[in-house]
Design an enzyme around this catalytic site. Structure first.
Site: not given
Ligand code: GRF
Length: 197
Positions: A14, A66, A94, A110, A142, A175
């Site tokens: 999303s 990795r 990573l 995040h 980082t 977000e």
């Molecule tokens: C989001 O909550 C983002 O903050 C985290 O993973 C989730 C991804 O959601 N890192 P989407 O796949 O973008 O819906």
């Protein structure tokens, strides 16, 4: 100058959709690639439906190695020669080697108000702590997990009846506002922090 953007994800995407939808007009950012480590990531179909090239680099054949996974990841990404990488729910940690290759050109979202709640289960942890607000952070990547210079934060209230799920849904809306706003600014070479609302 136009900045080509690769978006890395593992899930529904999303945030990726919000980023793609924002990369128009006078935004210098333009999508070049959506890549997942999982072939079944829902985000891949959404990107393809929007005409954006997609790729899968499965981490599983590389097992514990990795470095080998990241070499393959880097090589595939470089086929599209992006200027910027956006991590958007990319669920692989990573290593320093990969991060160093993209230092200053890779950003992540995040779902917490960093430095609070690095790692997983951020919403449950905010509720358990009795916090009055939650939110999300976009930062430069980082080598340290969920660390690096902050580029923006968006805050949302925590309500008395919240569960981790209802809080996650409210943060996700934030977000989708924050990440495109930060990417637009980042693509223009501006690292001034954005604070929403
Ligand atoms: C989001 O909550 C983002 O903050 C985290 O993973 C989730 C991804 O959601 N890192 P989407 O796949 O973008 O819906």
């Amino acid at each position: 100058m136009t900045q080509k953007v690769a978006i890395l994800l593992s899930g529904g995407g999303s945030n990726m959709v919000a980023l793609l939808d924002s990369m128009t007009g006078d935004n210098l950012a333009r999508p070049a690639l959506v890549l997942s480590n999982r072939a079944d990531a829902g985000g891949l179909a959404k990107a393809a439906a929007r005409g954006v090239p997609t790729e899968v680099v499965d981490h599983r054949p590389y097992g514990e190695d990795r470095g080998a996974f990241e070499d393959a990841l880097h090589a595939r990404i470089m086929e599209y020669a992006p200027d910027i990488i956006c991590l958007a729910g990319f669920m692989r940690v990573l290593t320093e080697g990969f991060v160093a290759r993209w230092q200053g050109r890779m950003i992540n979202i995040h779902p917490s108000l960093l430095p609070k709640y690095r790692g997983l289960h951020t919403h449950a942890r905010a509720l358990d702590a009795g916090d009055a607000e939650a939110g999300c952070t976009v930062h430069e990547v980082t080598a340290a997990l969920d660390d690096g210079p902050l580029l923006g934060q968006a805050r949302v209230p925590i309500l008395a009846e919240d569960t981790p799920e209802t809080l996650a849904a409210r943060v996700l809306v934030a977000e989708h506002q924050l990440y495109p706003a930060v990417l637009r600014r980042f693509a223009a070479g501006d690292r001034t922090q954005i604070h929403l609302p």
